[in-house]
Design a protein around this motif. Structure first.
Motif, short mmCIF file in Angstrom:
data_model
loop_
_atom_site.label_atom_id
_atom_site.label_comp_id
_atom_site.label_asym_id
_atom_site.label_seq_id
_atom_site.Cartn_x
_atom_site.Cartn_y
_atom_site.Cartn_z
N TYR A 118 10.58 8.73 -38.53
CA TYR A 118 10.24 7.88 -39.67
C TYR A 118 11.12 8.32 -40.85
N TRP A 119 12.22 7.63 -41.04
CA TRP A 119 13.22 8.02 -42.02
C TRP A 119 12.92 7.38 -43.37
N TYR A 120 13.06 8.17 -44.41
CA TYR A 120 12.82 7.69 -45.76
C TYR A 120 13.97 6.78 -46.19
N PRO A 121 13.70 5.81 -47.06
CA PRO A 121 14.73 4.82 -47.41
C PRO A 121 15.97 5.43 -48.05
N GLY A 124 17.61 1.43 -50.04
CA GLY A 124 16.50 0.48 -50.04
C GLY A 124 15.97 0.10 -48.68
N ILE A 125 16.50 0.70 -47.60
CA ILE A 125 16.06 0.31 -46.26
C ILE A 125 15.59 1.55 -45.49
N PRO A 126 14.29 1.60 -45.14
CA PRO A 126 13.86 2.68 -44.25
C PRO A 126 14.27 2.34 -42.81
N ILE A 127 14.59 3.35 -42.06
CA ILE A 127 14.95 3.16 -40.65
C ILE A 127 14.01 4.03 -39.83
N ASP A 128 13.26 3.42 -38.93
CA ASP A 128 12.38 4.16 -38.03
C ASP A 128 12.96 4.06 -36.63
N VAL A 129 12.97 5.18 -35.92
CA VAL A 129 13.57 5.25 -34.59
C VAL A 129 12.53 5.80 -33.62
N PHE A 130 12.32 5.10 -32.50
CA PHE A 130 11.32 5.49 -31.52
C PHE A 130 11.95 5.54 -30.13
N CYS A 136 3.44 6.81 -20.55
CA CYS A 136 2.59 8.00 -20.70
C CYS A 136 1.61 8.06 -19.53
N PRO A 137 1.36 9.25 -18.98
CA PRO A 137 0.36 9.37 -17.92
C PRO A 137 -0.99 8.81 -18.39
N GLN A 138 -1.65 8.06 -17.53
CA GLN A 138 -2.88 7.36 -17.90
C GLN A 138 -4.04 8.29 -18.25
N ASP A 139 -4.04 9.49 -17.73
CA ASP A 139 -5.17 10.39 -17.95
C ASP A 139 -5.01 11.29 -19.17
N VAL A 140 -4.05 10.97 -20.06
CA VAL A 140 -3.77 11.81 -21.22
C VAL A 140 -4.11 11.05 -22.50
N TRP A 141 -4.84 11.72 -23.38
CA TRP A 141 -5.14 11.13 -24.68
C TRP A 141 -3.99 11.45 -25.63
N VAL A 142 -3.35 10.40 -26.15
CA VAL A 142 -2.28 10.56 -27.11
C VAL A 142 -2.66 9.73 -28.34
N PRO A 143 -3.06 10.39 -29.42
CA PRO A 143 -3.45 9.63 -30.61
C PRO A 143 -2.26 8.94 -31.27
N ASP A 144 -2.56 7.97 -32.10
CA ASP A 144 -1.55 7.31 -32.90
C ASP A 144 -0.79 8.37 -33.70
N GLN A 145 0.48 8.14 -33.95
CA GLN A 145 1.27 9.14 -34.67
C GLN A 145 0.86 9.29 -36.13
N GLY A 146 0.10 8.36 -36.66
CA GLY A 146 -0.50 8.53 -37.98
C GLY A 146 0.45 8.37 -39.16
N VAL A 147 1.64 7.85 -38.93
CA VAL A 147 2.57 7.65 -40.02
C VAL A 147 2.58 6.16 -40.36
N PRO A 148 2.12 5.81 -41.54
CA PRO A 148 2.07 4.38 -41.88
C PRO A 148 3.46 3.80 -42.07
N PRO A 149 3.60 2.50 -41.83
CA PRO A 149 4.90 1.87 -42.08
C PRO A 149 5.21 1.93 -43.57
N TYR A 150 6.48 1.94 -43.89
CA TYR A 150 6.91 2.05 -45.28
C TYR A 150 6.55 0.76 -46.02
N ARG A 151 5.89 0.92 -47.17
CA ARG A 151 5.48 -0.25 -47.94
C ARG A 151 6.11 -0.32 -49.32
N GLY A 152 6.88 0.65 -49.70
CA GLY A 152 7.47 0.63 -51.03
C GLY A 152 6.41 0.71 -52.11
N ARG A 153 6.55 -0.11 -53.13
CA ARG A 153 5.60 -0.08 -54.25
C ARG A 153 4.44 -1.03 -54.03
N GLY A 154 4.31 -1.58 -52.86
CA GLY A 154 3.19 -2.30 -52.38
C GLY A 154 2.66 -3.48 -52.97
#
Length: 154
Positions: A118-121, A124-130, A136-154
């Motif tokens: 999750y790259w900071y802008p 003026g353009i943030p770039i996110d790379v995944f 993912c193995p089905q028997d593994v709990w993997v929570p959301d990465q918890g990083v919100p999308p960039y919203r600027g001044r909202g």
């Protein structure tokens, strides 16, 4: 569990210098004493830095690395030094993110690995790379990465 699995570690427990480049950085691993269990390991690096290869200006990212270990665990100090080695490394966001993921995947041979960069802008353009190695193995709990999308001044 025997302390013998830690015998080959060279960076942990002592002073170590920051590698001059990612290529120079030495990753270390230990045998996974719980290799018969599927579980997720998460590393979060909210202050990752590298350099723009064109301008030399600093770039900043929040990295989240999830992996389901196989036979090996990454030693966290070596990972920290590896990530820090990008501080003076010039590469685009995509190259940094994928290079980190591929090196870890090749070194560890995990059951699964993913990275969120999750790259900071800049300009003026943030770039996110995944990227991930597959499903993912089905028997593994993997929570959301918890990083919100960039919203600027909202």
């Amino acid at each position: 569990m025997s302390d013998d699995i830690y015998a080959n570690l060279t960076q942990l427990g002592g002073a170590t210098r920051i590698p001059a480049s990612p290529e120079e950085a030495e990753l270390e691993r230990v045998p996974n004493p719980q290799a018969d269990v599927s579980y997720n390991v998460r590393f979060t690096a909210p202050e990752f830095t590298s350099l723009c290869p064109m301008t030399g200006q600093p770039d900043f990212a929040h990295l989240v690395i999830d992996y389901v270990p196989g036979d090996w665990l990454i030693e966290s100090k070596s990972l920290k030094l590896f990530l820090t080695s990008f501080r003076n490394h010039g590469a685009f966001h995509e190259d940094c993110t994928i290079s980190i993921a591929r090196r870890l995947a090749e070194f560890l041979g995990p059951r699964w690995l993913r990275i969120g960069g999750y790259w900071y802008p800049r300009g003026g353009i943030p770039i996110d790379v995944f990227w991930q190695t597959g499903s993912c193995p089905q028997d593994v709990w993997v929570p959301d990465q918890g990083v919100p999308p960039y919203r600027g001044r909202g």
